[in-house]
Design a protein around this motif. Structure first.
Motif, PDB file in Angstrom:
ATOM      1  N   ASN A  46      40.117  38.284  43.900  1.00 15.55           N
ATOM      2  CA  ASN A  46      40.567  39.018  45.043  1.00 15.55           C
ATOM      3  C   ASN A  46      41.928  39.187  45.150  1.00 15.55           C
ATOM      4  OD1 ASN A  46      40.760  40.716  47.581  1.00 15.55           O
ATOM      5  ND2 ASN A  46      40.005  39.005  48.883  1.00 15.55           N
ATOM      6  N   PRO A  47      42.837  39.681  44.279  1.00 17.78           N
ATOM      7  CA  PRO A  47      44.100  39.629  44.226  1.00 17.78           C
ATOM      8  C   PRO A  47      44.965  40.081  45.312  1.00 17.78           C
ATOM      9  CG  PRO A  47      43.235  41.266  42.608  1.00 17.78           C
ATOM     10  CD  PRO A  47      42.209  40.458  43.082  1.00 17.78           C
ATOM     11  N   THR A  48      43.984  40.872  46.323  1.00 15.85           N
ATOM     12  CA  THR A  48      44.855  41.386  47.449  1.00 15.85           C
ATOM     13  C   THR A  48      44.859  40.531  48.596  1.00 15.85           C
ATOM     14  OG1 THR A  48      42.870  42.654  48.175  1.00 15.85           O
ATOM     15  CG2 THR A  48      44.403  43.795  46.659  1.00 15.85           C
ATOM     16  N   ASP A  49      44.074  39.262  48.337  1.00 15.86           N
ATOM     17  CA  ASP A  49      44.237  38.536  49.496  1.00 15.86           C
ATOM     18  C   ASP A  49      45.538  38.092  50.207  1.00 15.86           C
ATOM     19  OD1 ASP A  49      43.775  36.008  51.190  1.00 15.86           O
ATOM     20  OD2 ASP A  49      41.883  35.928  50.071  1.00 15.86           O
ATOM     21  N   PRO A  50      45.809  38.009  51.205  1.00 12.77           N
ATOM     22  CA  PRO A  50      47.153  37.954  51.715  1.00 12.77           C
ATOM     23  C   PRO A  50      47.707  36.453  50.907  1.00 12.77           C
ATOM     24  CG  PRO A  50      46.011  38.623  53.585  1.00 12.77           C
ATOM     25  CD  PRO A  50      44.985  38.377  52.291  1.00 12.77           C
ATOM     26  N   LYS A  51      46.718  35.414  51.100  1.00 12.22           N
ATOM     27  CA  LYS A  51      47.481  34.271  50.665  1.00 12.22           C
ATOM     28  C   LYS A  51      47.814  34.404  48.932  1.00 12.22           C
ATOM     29  CE  LYS A  51      42.779  32.398  48.892  1.00 12.22           C
ATOM     30  NZ  LYS A  51      41.843  31.335  49.360  1.00 12.22           N
ATOM     31  N   PHE A  52      47.670  35.207  48.167  1.00 13.28           N
ATOM     32  CA  PHE A  52      47.933  35.398  46.775  1.00 13.28           C
ATOM     33  C   PHE A  52      49.092  36.290  46.970  1.00 13.28           C
ATOM     34  CE2 PHE A  52      43.468  34.362  46.266  1.00 13.28           C
ATOM     35  CZ  PHE A  52      43.585  33.358  45.818  1.00 13.28           C
TER      36      PHE A  52
END
Length: 748
Positions: A46-52
């Motif tokens: 999930n590269p779009t997760d804000p933590k990334f």
């Protein structure tokens, strides 16, 4: 395919983070628990997760593929629902159907390869165009603009902010400028006069209209003697005494009572009142009304003119180059105001005493002079504005001539650029058309494959394959069966009981992985069965015994063999693990070393943060014992965090377990009391450090101490006649050291 991964400011990755470059088709990342492997897999999931937000992956040719990730999240997503979504495969297709689909997939792959080749050519063509544009922009800016900016700066207005603007203007002038060529000396001479101070247009002065003012001044009513009616009895007396205005003013008092306003006696009769009213008849009243109207109109008109003239004077005084004769204008205006004051007195007197004849001062001559002053100024303003207009034309002509000179001086370079660019653009358009056609062919063939796959795909082959593998490896107490809801599975025991909640950790892990492998081979829908994808596998052997671990590694190696040879629709595998034995098994190639070589990394956590080291295509992990020695060799990369524990484990493995030698034996091998104390200090240090928190170790262990004990560590192998083993494990050639060299090492 992913070419690189960058992770920063998340979990155990600091602001510097790690960069995983040069990823190939098969990639192995080894790392102990807690060093960041799951963070990598979660990011790819999930590269779009804000933590990334500070992490990114670079894809080959910018083309992202579907990413299937096996980690703890996979189990949560798929095995905590009470049922499993179906996986479509080609399992029920006939050999002929499979052959056709396989052939078309190979053809589709070839289309993709050709498309990528064309895309690379297109990118190269775009790079050539970009380089050409950049090179010419630099030339135009440094060789043309910089050369002439000091003398022709005004000609470059609008194109001076950047090289791109100047280059664009130069090419536009090259295409459109048809002006006459002039010499540089002519241009410099004109520029020295025209490019100085730009004259500005002047606004015309508002003109005044005073015709009506003059008409009112000439009206005969001002000289007319306005009195009452002559045939009334009292008329003769009023006229003889010339008291018409006086009587008129007292008339209002008579109307209010019968008392005479003069003698205060009751002598006023109705007859006398009627005679007064008859004397001041309608004609008299109309004349009085006309006086009032004309006075009001005159006062308003003349005051408006005066206000306009005052405003004109203020405005013109603010101008640097007013064309109005301000001194004369101010004098005339002052006289006008003065005469108007006098006329106002006349008007008031006339209205107060209508029988008086007055003559207003004529403003005609004064207003005419003011009018002429304004007219003269406006004529000069017109001449000035005509000059300004001509100046603009001359300035534009000069700018046009300057650009003409520039494009003529550098005609060769500009023509070469234009010709080259035209050729590159033609090539670019041709390649772009080829790519468009290839993409169309790819899309048509892909649709055809999807249509063929719809007729031969189902979820039943997945059920059969998972159950076959379960029974093959001893899992006989449960199986996968279709759920009541179409397109789903469930895990069921022989007696029909739903087994999911009663499975062991090992069973859940194994069936989860089998289910993942079916996803890797098939698709969640009929349309994406043949979709290209990459696999990310994060520690698939947790809670498995050694036999099943071997099975899992064997299943993965079958996939890796296809991927390395670029067969099938799995294009890349990234495998992360903390288990040395599993790493050895799954990465072992034996004699079957066809295809692209895999890449290897070790992920370590130094103090609080994770770092990664690339080993290219050389597998850095042969055994856990060799991994300990690697930590010794690369202790500086790990900041010495685990050096004490590593030394203890090596000494235990080699001397205690393999040689059955204890600490006293090692200490006894040193000849002098001082050397024995140093050895005892080392053994005490490594045992203490391996049982304390790493934070304390990091603070209390300076590099100098580590180096000192590493020398003693080496001396132990020297005195026990095992220096050959030390050299082999450290990857250095055998050394024949003298006792003196050992003493020097100990002293240091």
């Amino acid at each position: 395919m992913i070419e690189s991964i960058s992770l920063k400011n998340v979990a155990s990755f600091d602001s510097t983070g790690i960069q995983i470059d040069n990823l190939k088709r098969v990639n192995f990342i080894y790392g102990s628990n807690g060093c960041g492997k799951t963070t990598i897999s979660n990011f790819l999931l999930n590269p779009t997760d804000p933590k990334f937000q500070n992490c990114f992956a670079t894809w080959k040719n910018g083309t992202e593929l579907k990413t299937l990730v096996y980690n703890k999240e996979f189990r949560v997503r798929n095995f905590d629902k009470g049922k499993l979504e179906g996986v479509f495969t080609l399992g029920e297709a006939t050999k002929e159907q499979k052959r056709i689909i396989t052939e078309k997939n190979e053809q589709l792959k070839q289309f993709k390869i050709e498309g990528e080749r064309i895309r690379i050519s297109l990118t190269q063509q775009e790079e050539k165009l970009s380089f050409l544009e950049t090179d010419f922009k630099e030339f135009a800016w440094t060789k043309i603009y910089k050369k002439y900016q000091s003398i022709f700066k005004d000609a470059f207005v609008g194109s001076m902010k950047s090289g791109d603007l100047f280059k664009t203007r130069l090419l536009l002038e090259f295409t459109n400028n048809k002006g006459k060529l002039k010499t540089i000396d002519e241009l410099k001479e004109k520029a020295s006069t025209i490019f100085v101070e730009t004259p500005q247009n002047l606004n015309f002065i508002s003109q005044i209209n005073f015709d009506r003012i003059i008409e009112i001044e000439k009206d005969s009513i001002w000289k007319r003697i306005i009195v009452g009616k002559a045939d009334v009895d009292i008329a003769k007396l009023i006229q003889r005494l010339n008291i018409s205005d006086w009587v008129n003013q007292g008339r209002t008092y008579v109307q209010e009572s019968n008392i005479c306003p003069f003698c205060q006696q009751h002598t006023i009769t109705d007859k006398f009142k009627n005679q007064l009213e008859s004397f001041f008849d309608e004609t008299y009243l109309m004349d009085i009304e006309s006086l009032k109207i004309l006075k009001q109109e005159y006062s308003s008109l003349i005051q408006t003119v005066i206000n306009e003239l005052n405003s004109t004077e203020l405005t013109q005084k603010e101008l640097k180059n007013s064309k109005l004769n301000l001194d004369k204008f101010a004098s005339l205006l002052k006289t006008l105001i003065s005469q108007n004051t006098t006329n106002n007195e006349y008007l008031n007197n006339k209205l107060k005493e209508p029988s008086r004849s007055v003559e207003l001062i004529s403003q005609k001559e004064l207003l005419t002079q003011i009018f002429e002053l304004i007219s003269t100024a406006n004529n000069e303003i017109k001449q000035h504005n005509d000059i300004v207009l001509d100046y603009s034309n001359q300035r534009n002509d000069l700018i046009n001539a300057i650009w003409k000179y520039l494009i003529d001086e550098f005609k060769g370079e500009i023509e070469k650029f234009s010709t080259t660019k035209k050729g590159l653009e033609a090539g670019h358009n041709s390649i772009e058309a080829q790519l468009k056609n290839k993409l169309k062919d790819y899309s048509n063939l892909n649709s055809e494959i999807k249509e063929l796959s719809k007729n031969v795909t189902s979820i039943q082959p997945t059920i059969n394959e998972i159950n076959r593998l379960l029974k093959s490896y001893g899992f006989n107490s449960f199986e996968i069966v279709p759920a009541e809801e179409d397109g789903f599975y469930k895990i069921q025991r022989e007696n029909g009981e739903i087994a999911e909640s009663t499975l062991s950790e090992g069973e859940i892990t194994f069936i989860t992985f089998l289910y993942f492998l079916q996803h890797a081979k098939g698709g969640s829908t009929e349309d994406n069965v043949n979709e290209e994808r990459i696999l990310v596998i994060d520690d698939p052997i947790s809670s498995l015994d050694s036999n099943v671990l071997f099975v899992v590694s064997t299943l993965i190696k079958e996939i890796l063999k296809e991927v390395k040879s670029d067969k099938g629709n799995i294009k890349q595998v990234i495998l992360l693990t903390h288990n040395v034995y599993f790493h050895k098994e799954v990465s072992y190639e034996g004699l079957n070393r066809k295809g692209e070589k895999p890449q290897f990394w070790i992920l370590r956590k130094n103090y609080k943060f994770s770092k990664i080291q690339h080993y290219n295509d050389q597998n850095p992990i042969q055994s856990s014992y060799e991994l300990l020695w690697r930590d010794i060799k690369e202790w500086e990369k790990n900041s010495g965090i685990t050096i004490q524990n590593t030394m203890r484990r090596i000494l235990e493995n080699f001397f205690s377990i393999l040689g059955n030698k204890r600490d006293d034996y090692l200490i006894g091998k040193f000849q002098t009391q001082e050397e024995r104390e140093i050895c005892r200090s080392l053994l005490s240090w490594v045992n203490e450090g391996s049982h304390t928190f790493s934070d304390d170790l990091y603070i209390e262990t300076p590099d100098g101490m580590i180096v000192k004990y590493l020398n003693v560590f080496k001396a132990i192998f020297k005195h026990t006649k095992n220096i050959g083993h030390y050299n082999m494990m450290m990857g250095i050639s055998d050394e024949i050291e003298t006792e003196q060299e050992v003493e020097i090492a100990l002293a240091n």
